[in-house]
Design a protein around this motif. Structure first.
Motif, PDB file in Angstrom:
ATOM      1  N   ALA A 271       8.348  11.064   8.014  1.00  6.01           N
ATOM      2  CA  ALA A 271       8.794  11.104   6.607  1.00  6.01           C
ATOM      3  C   ALA A 271       8.054  12.162   5.801  1.00  6.01           C
ATOM      4  O   ALA A 271       7.537  11.896   4.709  1.00  6.01           O
ATOM      5  CB  ALA A 271       8.645   9.725   5.968  1.00  6.01           C
ATOM      6  N   ASN A 272       7.966  13.363   6.362  1.00  5.23           N
ATOM      7  CA  ASN A 272       7.321  14.498   5.688  1.00  5.23           C
ATOM      8  C   ASN A 272       5.855  14.262   5.359  1.00  5.23           C
ATOM      9  O   ASN A 272       5.333  14.763   4.363  1.00  5.23           O
ATOM     10  CB  ASN A 272       8.087  14.867   4.406  1.00  5.23           C
ATOM     11  CG  ASN A 272       9.448  15.457   4.704  1.00  5.23           C
ATOM     12  OD1 ASN A 272       9.602  16.245   5.635  1.00  5.23           O
ATOM     13  ND2 ASN A 272      10.439  15.069   3.915  1.00  5.23           N
ATOM     14  N   ARG A 273       5.189  13.491   6.218  1.00  4.58           N
ATOM     15  CA  ARG A 273       3.754  13.271   6.046  1.00  4.58           C
ATOM     16  C   ARG A 273       3.064  13.377   7.399  1.00  4.58           C
ATOM     17  O   ARG A 273       3.659  13.099   8.446  1.00  4.58           O
ATOM     18  CB  ARG A 273       3.476  11.895   5.415  1.00  4.58           C
ATOM     19  CG  ARG A 273       3.896  11.809   3.954  1.00  4.58           C
ATOM     20  CD  ARG A 273       3.563  10.463   3.343  1.00  4.58           C
ATOM     21  NE  ARG A 273       2.130  10.230   3.190  1.00  4.58           N
ATOM     22  CZ  ARG A 273       1.387  10.734   2.218  1.00  4.58           C
ATOM     23  NH1 ARG A 273       1.924  11.531   1.307  1.00  4.58           N
ATOM     24  NH2 ARG A 273       0.111  10.452   2.145  1.00  4.58           N
ATOM     25  N   ASN A 274       1.804  13.794   7.367  1.00  3.57           N
ATOM     26  CA  ASN A 274       0.962  13.826   8.561  1.00  3.57           C
ATOM     27  C   ASN A 274       0.169  12.529   8.657  1.00  3.57           C
ATOM     28  O   ASN A 274      -0.363  12.040   7.650  1.00  3.57           O
ATOM     29  CB  ASN A 274      -0.010  15.006   8.511  1.00  3.57           C
ATOM     30  CG  ASN A 274       0.631  16.306   8.934  1.00  3.57           C
ATOM     31  OD1 ASN A 274       1.581  16.309   9.726  1.00  3.57           O
ATOM     32  ND2 ASN A 274       0.131  17.413   8.415  1.00  3.57           N
ATOM     33  N   TYR A 275       0.057  11.986   9.877  1.00  8.96           N
ATOM     34  CA  TYR A 275      -0.700  10.759  10.115  1.00  8.96           C
ATOM     35  C   TYR A 275      -1.802  11.021  11.133  1.00  8.96           C
ATOM     36  O   TYR A 275      -1.598  11.746  12.119  1.00  8.96           O
ATOM     37  CB  TYR A 275       0.231   9.653  10.625  1.00  8.96           C
ATOM     38  CG  TYR A 275       1.132   9.078   9.554  1.00  8.96           C
ATOM     39  CD1 TYR A 275       0.801   7.907   8.883  1.00  8.96           C
ATOM     40  CD2 TYR A 275       2.315   9.723   9.211  1.00  8.96           C
ATOM     41  CE1 TYR A 275       1.624   7.383   7.901  1.00  8.96           C
ATOM     42  CE2 TYR A 275       3.147   9.210   8.223  1.00  8.96           C
ATOM     43  CZ  TYR A 275       2.801   8.042   7.575  1.00  8.96           C
ATOM     44  OH  TYR A 275       3.620   7.530   6.588  1.00  8.96           O
ATOM     45  N   PHE A 276      -2.970  10.392  10.888  1.00  5.45           N
ATOM     46  CA  PHE A 276      -4.130  10.563  11.760  1.00  5.45           C
ATOM     47  C   PHE A 276      -4.782   9.196  11.976  1.00  5.45           C
ATOM     48  O   PHE A 276      -5.032   8.473  11.006  1.00  5.45           O
ATOM     49  CB  PHE A 276      -5.141  11.527  11.136  1.00  5.45           C
ATOM     50  CG  PHE A 276      -4.557  12.870  10.791  1.00  5.45           C
ATOM     51  CD1 PHE A 276      -4.649  13.922  11.679  1.00  5.45           C
ATOM     52  CD2 PHE A 276      -3.912  13.063   9.571  1.00  5.45           C
ATOM     53  CE1 PHE A 276      -4.110  15.161  11.352  1.00  5.45           C
ATOM     54  CE2 PHE A 276      -3.370  14.292   9.240  1.00  5.45           C
ATOM     55  CZ  PHE A 276      -3.461  15.352  10.144  1.00  5.45           C
ATOM     56  N   GLN A 277      -5.055   8.874  13.230  1.00  2.00           N
ATOM     57  CA  GLN A 277      -5.704   7.608  13.556  1.00  2.00           C
ATOM     58  C   GLN A 277      -7.126   7.898  14.024  1.00  2.00           C
ATOM     59  O   GLN A 277      -7.331   8.602  15.026  1.00  2.00           O
ATOM     60  CB  GLN A 277      -4.940   6.883  14.673  1.00  2.00           C
ATOM     61  CG  GLN A 277      -5.377   5.441  14.889  1.00  2.00           C
ATOM     62  CD  GLN A 277      -4.663   4.478  13.951  1.00  2.00           C
ATOM     63  OE1 GLN A 277      -3.520   4.715  13.588  1.00  2.00           O
ATOM     64  NE2 GLN A 277      -5.321   3.394  13.587  1.00  2.00           N
TER      65      GLN A 277
END
Length: 603
Positions: A327-333
């Motif tokens: 959804a046009n976002r970067n995710y980092f775990q």
């Protein structure tokens, strides 16, 4: 406005005097003290700071709104004072007045949206009320946070973020817990907060709230705490330097704003006159130096998911285990492979990235694309620091060594170390001209110092909160920094640095009460940093660098988590064990007595 004053005041010299006074108050720094209300500052110049990473940030919008409001005021006054009553009642003048008033209204409303006046008396009263209401619960047994699973969503374009999560709690005391003091703080918006003890759910609605459990939490029994909080700042109020969610180059010491349990003595008023004003009695004393040591039971396992806009990279602590887009976002775990202290931070920016592999470790440097000049030197220094520290003190506890640049909107430190991640401000390291100053290598001073905190800081050891704690963190980091300086530039350069720190200590000691190094208070950095650096150098000259390093290795092995929290005496014991008895009196004078250093002394 000045011309208007001259027109209204017919007396020339009176008009000039009033004009001068008006300009002095309205358009200089004096006006900031006289007028704190934003709408009255419309004639003051722009006073924001510039950052390569973030520009002037959202402060330019506020400045534009302030100028718009001021333009409306000036236009309205010009119309009123330059037209006769007959002309004022004509449609062109009425329309012009309405337009100027509309400009004032819309820009003024936009400027004041979210404005929170600073009120020192109200802040003091809030602290006094907290202490009056909750200090009686200071020694109440409380649950310990053992694990955190959390999600943080960053919205830099709105100067806002949202975080939610779950605490895993454990009663590590030997007592039954009947009540829990929950601290959510005044900075956060509380969307949801629930304490869960078995089938019982207690909702928390206040920033500070004492909850009573229907069924006591027994020793070794677990509970949960779920929370959903949000934060945003407005440029009209200014930003919090350690909670700077900005358009590019954000940095948040976000663990400071997560829920906490138990009475927080840090919330107490420290000024004695204000304490008397509110009849608060004596300030909570720091733990006595000779108090029994405590268990090291406040380390946590951290599992954090961070989202940020598509053009930015979010940096957390621990290891990056997963990265994706949605959804046009970067995710980092980010996850920790072993327990860490309750201390974690986040940055986010449009980063350029340099990666390298060295001796099985992942080196990552995240920096502003226009600040590449010191990256290779930083990488080389980090590799040398890793070599020295692993060879002398023990294995680096993480797989990754990560450096991240943050904007100069964050102030108060040049660099700060967290598990596997070191955050550095743009103006102190990444964009520093180290070639222009042949006398000082700030990369060594900051990078070597901060990376050594992975051994000497709140990562492997967590010193007990009492006098002398800074000797086990900052003094040892200063020692490591100096040994790296000697390794890179030779002993002559090391002696120059030692003389500089001797000068700093001698200049500053007259402004504070002198303390021995082993009982140094955290705020006396001229002792923990500068005197500590000189004394550790002298110790190395006395017993040899190899023996000093072996003592440090033994100290770390015996006192790192999960061993009890160390105190400064623990380090001195290891030094005594490896030094000849004929040096013990001198070592005692160096670390356990005041003074010992003077101008022009032989080093």
């Amino acid at each position: 406005m000045i011309l208007l004053i001259q027109k209204v005041i017919r007396q020339k010299y009176a008009g000039l005097a009033l004009t001068a006074l008006f300009a002095l108050i309205m358009a200089t720094s004096i006006g900031k003290k006289v007028f704190s209300y934003p709408l009255l500052k419309f004639l003051q110049p722009f006073q924001g700071d510039f950052s390569d990473m973030n520009g002037f940030g959202s402060y330019t919008v506020v400045y534009g709104e302030r100028l718009g409001f001021g333009l409306g005021v000036v236009l309205m006054l010009l119309i009123i004072f330059n037209l006769t009553k007959r002309n004022l009642l004509r449609w062109p003048a009425i329309i012009a007045l309405l337009m100027s008033i509309s400009l004032m209204y819309w820009t003024g409303s936009a400027l004041m949206k979210g404005y929170q006046p600073k009120n020192e008396d109200a802040d003091l009263r809030a602290k006094a009320n907290y202490e009056s209401a909750f200090r009686k619960y200071q020694h109440l047994p409380q649950p310990t946070i053992t694990a955190i699973t959390t999600r943080v969503d960053l919205f830099p374009e709105q100067n806002a973020y949202h975080f939610s999560g779950t605490y895993k709690l454990l009663n590590k005391t030997k007592q039954h817990i009947h009540s829990v003091l929950v601290n959510l703080g005044n900075e956060m918006n509380i969307n949801n907060a629930v304490f869960i003890n078995g089938s019982e759910k207690i909702r928390i609605r206040k920033p500070y709230q004492l909850i009573r459990l229907q069924k006591a939490l027994l020793p070794n029994q677990e509970a949960r705490f779920e929370f959903d909080l949000s934060y945003a700042w407005k440029a009209v109020n200014g930003h919090h330097s350690f909670n700077a969610i900005v358009q590019n180059g954000s940095f948040m010491r976000i663990s400071r704003f997560y829920p906490q349990f138990g009475y927080l003595s840090a919330n107490e008023i420290t000024d004695e006159n204000h304490r008397k004003q509110f009849r608060l009695g004596k300030l909570t004393a720091i733990k006595a130096f000779n108090a029994p040591k405590v268990a090291n039971d406040d380390f946590i396992n951290l599992n954090m998911r961070i989202s940020t806009p598509l053009n930015q990279t979010a940096i957390g602590v621990g290891e990056l285990t997963r990265q994706w887009k949605d959804a046009n976002r970067n995710y980092f775990q980010y996850q920790t492979s072993s327990p860490i202290p309750f201390r974690f931070a986040i940055s986010s920016a449009a980063y350029a990235i340099t990666r390298a592999q060295y001796k099985g470790r992942n080196f990552e440097i995240y920096y502003h694309p226009s600040h590449p000049e010191n990256v290779q030197h930083l990488l080389k220094n980090a590799e040398m620091t890793l070599d020295y520290c692993e060879a002398n003190f023990g294995t680096y506890p993480f797989k990754t060594i990560r450096f991240a640049e943050v904007s100069s909107f964050t102030q108060g430190f040049a660099a700060t170390a967290y598990p596997a991640t070191i955050y550095m401000t743009e103006d102190m390291l990444f964009h520093a001209n180290i070639k222009g100053d042949k006398q000082q290598d700030v990369i060594n001073e900051l990078a070597g110092h901060e990376l050594s905190h992975m051994w000497w800081g709140n990562n492997q050891i967590s010193p007990d909160e009492r006098d002398g704690a800074a000797m086990l963190t900052e003094t040892l980091a200063m020692y490591t920094e100096l040994m790296l300086l000697k390794k890179m530039y030779g002993k002559a350069k090391l002696l120059e640095k030692i003389k500089m720190h001797l000068g700093i200590y001698l200049d500053e000691r007259g402004f504070t009460t002198e303390q021995p190094l082993y009982q140094v208070k955290n705020e006396n950095i001229h002792i923990s940093y500068s005197k500590g650096a000189v004394m550790m150098y002298r110790l190395g000259e006395l017993i040899g660098e190899e023996k000093v390093n072996l003592a440090l290795r033994n100290f770390l092995a015996k006192n790192k988590y999960p061993n009890p929290k160390p105190v400064s005496i623990d380090l001195l014991k290891e030094i005594y064990l490896l030094s000849d008895e004929r040096f013990h009196v001198e070592i005692e004078n160096m670390f356990m007595k005041t003074g010992g250093l003077k101008e022009g002394m032989k080093l």
